[in-house]
Motif scaffolding. Structure first.
Motif, PDB file in Angstrom:
ATOM      1  N   THR A   1       0.823  -1.200   0.000  1.00 11.63           N
ATOM      2  CA  THR A   1       0.000   0.000   0.000  1.00 11.63           C
ATOM      3  C   THR A   1       0.861   1.255   0.000  1.00 11.63           C
ATOM      4  O   THR A   1       0.592   2.222  -0.719  1.00 11.63           O
TER       5      THR A   1
ATOM      6  N   ALA B   1       1.144   4.067  -2.944  1.00 14.29           N
ATOM      7  CA  ALA B   1       0.920   5.489  -2.687  1.00 14.29           C
ATOM      8  C   ALA B   1       2.083   6.323  -3.225  1.00 14.29           C
ATOM      9  O   ALA B   1       1.879   7.417  -3.763  1.00 14.29           O
TER      10      ALA B   1
ATOM     11  N   VAL C   1       1.746   6.575  -7.012  1.00 11.14           N
ATOM     12  CA  VAL C   1       0.683   7.529  -7.353  1.00 11.14           C
ATOM     13  C   VAL C   1       1.200   8.952  -7.209  1.00 11.14           C
ATOM     14  O   VAL C   1       0.904   9.828  -8.032  1.00 11.14           O
ATOM     15  N   ASN C   2       1.969   9.201  -6.164  1.00 10.06           N
ATOM     16  CA  ASN C   2       2.535  10.534  -5.955  1.00 10.06           C
ATOM     17  C   ASN C   2       3.480  10.914  -7.094  1.00 10.06           C
ATOM     18  O   ASN C   2       3.456  12.038  -7.602  1.00 10.06           O
TER      19      ASN C   2
ATOM     20  N   ASP D   1      -8.056  -0.106  -0.574  1.00  8.16           N
ATOM     21  CA  ASP D   1      -6.909   0.802  -0.615  1.00  8.16           C
ATOM     22  C   ASP D   1      -6.211   0.733  -1.970  1.00  8.16           C
ATOM     23  O   ASP D   1      -5.839   1.758  -2.551  1.00  8.16           O
TER      24      ASP D   1
ATOM     25  N   PHE E   1      -5.993   4.053  -4.494  1.00  5.42           N
ATOM     26  CA  PHE E   1      -4.749   4.648  -4.944  1.00  5.42           C
ATOM     27  C   PHE E   1      -4.542   4.449  -6.442  1.00  5.42           C
ATOM     28  O   PHE E   1      -4.016   5.335  -7.127  1.00  5.42           O
TER      29      PHE E   1
ATOM     30  N   LEU F   1      -0.393   7.619   5.261  1.00  3.79           N
ATOM     31  CA  LEU F   1      -0.806   8.215   4.009  1.00  3.79           C
ATOM     32  C   LEU F   1      -1.735   9.361   4.312  1.00  3.79           C
ATOM     33  O   LEU F   1      -2.603   9.265   5.163  1.00  3.79           O
TER      34      LEU F   1
ATOM     35  N   GLY G   1       1.477  11.763  -0.687  1.00  2.00           N
ATOM     36  CA  GLY G   1       0.462  12.271  -1.595  1.00  2.00           C
ATOM     37  C   GLY G   1       0.200  13.756  -1.436  1.00  2.00           C
ATOM     38  O   GLY G   1      -0.481  14.359  -2.259  1.00  2.00           O
TER      39      GLY G   1
ATOM     40  N   SER H   1      -3.869  13.559  -0.961  1.00  3.74           N
ATOM     41  CA  SER H   1      -3.892  12.688  -2.125  1.00  3.74           C
ATOM     42  C   SER H   1      -5.171  12.875  -2.914  1.00  3.74           C
ATOM     43  O   SER H   1      -6.125  13.496  -2.468  1.00  3.74           O
ATOM     44  N   ASN H   2      -5.193  12.255  -4.128  1.00  6.09           N
ATOM     45  CA  ASN H   2      -6.267  12.478  -5.099  1.00  6.09           C
ATOM     46  C   ASN H   2      -6.345  13.953  -5.476  1.00  6.09           C
ATOM     47  O   ASN H   2      -7.408  14.544  -5.600  1.00  6.09           O
TER      48      ASN H   2
END
Length: 356
Positions: free
Chosen positions: A40, A44, A47-48, A78, A82, A222, A288, A345-346
């Motif tokens: 996980t 993350a 994704v960052n 999760d 992500f 996160l 994130g 994040s997102n």
């Protein structure tokens, strides 16, 4: 905010690991790790990295887009949350967008509209909007998806309601919306089958294994998983050496004599700000997090040999998080202080401005 290729060429880690190699190590870590928590955290981080356009080429070479698409069909919430965030970041690039569309990404993303996770639904709606092209628009504005957006536009969740309303207003004709309201479909989005090519993506190879073992240093929390509240704070300490200052001077080409040949070498202000950024991006709020605005003051100089305490404190928590921070050298003088506005994040979803 984004990175230049020249900076990446110069910027390597302690063991001379460049950006591409580090991303390769991360993907290998995800593939080989048996720990759900480690996977996980690695996800993350990927994704960052997907937020910065300079990494697009690297992520394509490492087939990270395939990884994200595959994980959309996983049961782990999760992983799904992500992965759709990563696709949302990557599909802003025309080449990535085309690849996602032709890899049955629209079907995979639209299947998430029935998710019980709010962030997943928000990212899915945003991603569908980003994926719209003349080629993909008929698929993205299908009766099933429009019906889902009509349903969301009546939601009590203001974030989902606003986003669905934008989708209907900007990408759907009034005639189609009216027709579907009057003649609802009988096939919900959740019933759209994923193509076998997506389901079989377990077969792809993420990357070749490295001959030596490597464990990436990953954040323990996160940003999107924390229940942030005003007053939350964290403090870490760092002793700054002459070697640190010289390494930073080489990285930035800032060989100002006050930093490297002075009787008391002064630490670069950007170096201190980098320490703050490290706390924000890995500790509080965490992975994130993106800094969108900063105010920085340097009340007193920081010198080589000083031990600096870096404190970050959350001030307000809304769609934009506000924090304040300060660096205190040797527990006696403030060498940096300021405040910042952050996105957790997102971030692509939160770029869209809603009435608060």
């Amino acid at each position: 905010m984004f990175t230049r290729k020249e900076q990446l060429i110069a910027r390597t880690g302690k063991n001379k690991v460049g950006r591409f190699e580090f991303l390769k190590l991360l993907t290998n870590e995800f593939k080989t790790s048996k720990s759900k928590e480690a996977k996980t955290q690695v996800l993350a981080n990927l994704v960052n990295f997907a937020y910065d356009p300079i990494n697009y080429e690297y992520l394509r070479k490492l087939r990270v887009i395939d990884l994200f698409l595959y994980l959309l069909s996983e049961d782990d919430k999760d992983f799904v949350r992500f992965s759709i965030g990563g696709i949302c970041n990557l599909c802003l690039d025309p080449q990535n967008k085309d690849y996602i569309i032709h890899s049955h990404g629209v079907q995979a993303v639209s299947s998430l509209l029935t998710s019980s996770d709010e962030e997943t639904v928000l990212s899915a709606i945003t991603t569908l909007m980003f994926l719209i092209t003349p080629f993909s628009k008929p698929l993205i504005t299908s009766p099933e998806i429009i019906e889902s957006m009509i349903y969301f536009s009546n939601s009590s969740n203001i974030r989902i309601k606003n986003l669905a309303t934008i989708f209907l207003t900007d990408y759907c004709s009034d005639t189609n919306v009216k027709h579907i309201k009057e003649h609802p479909t009988v096939v919900p989005v959740s019933a759209i089958p994923l193509p076998q090519s997506v389901m079989n993506s377990r077969l792809f190879t993420l990357c070749a294994r490295y001959s030596r073992s490597y464990s990436a240093k990953l954040p323990s929390k996160l940003a999107s998983d924390q229940n942030l509240k005003p007053g939350d704070s964290i403090t870490i300490t760092k002793s700054i050496t002459e070697d640190d200052i010289l390494s930073f001077a080489k990285l930035t080409d800032d060989f100002n004599p006050i930093h490297i040949t002075s009787p008391k070498n002064i630490v670069h202000g950007a170096f201190l700000n980098g320490l703050v950024s490290g706390v924000i991006g890995t500790k509080l709020p965490g992975a994130g997090t993106i800094v969108v605005e900063q105010i920085i003051r340097y009340p007193k100089p920081c010198y080589a040999g000083d031990t600096v305490s870096i404190t970050v404190e959350i001030v307000t928590v809304r769609k934009i998080i506000k924090c304040k921070y300060r660096c205190i050298a040797n527990m006696e003088r403030i060498v940096l202080e300021g405040e910042a506005k952050l996105m957790a994040s997102n971030a692509q979803v939160k770029k869209i401005s809603f009435t608060q």
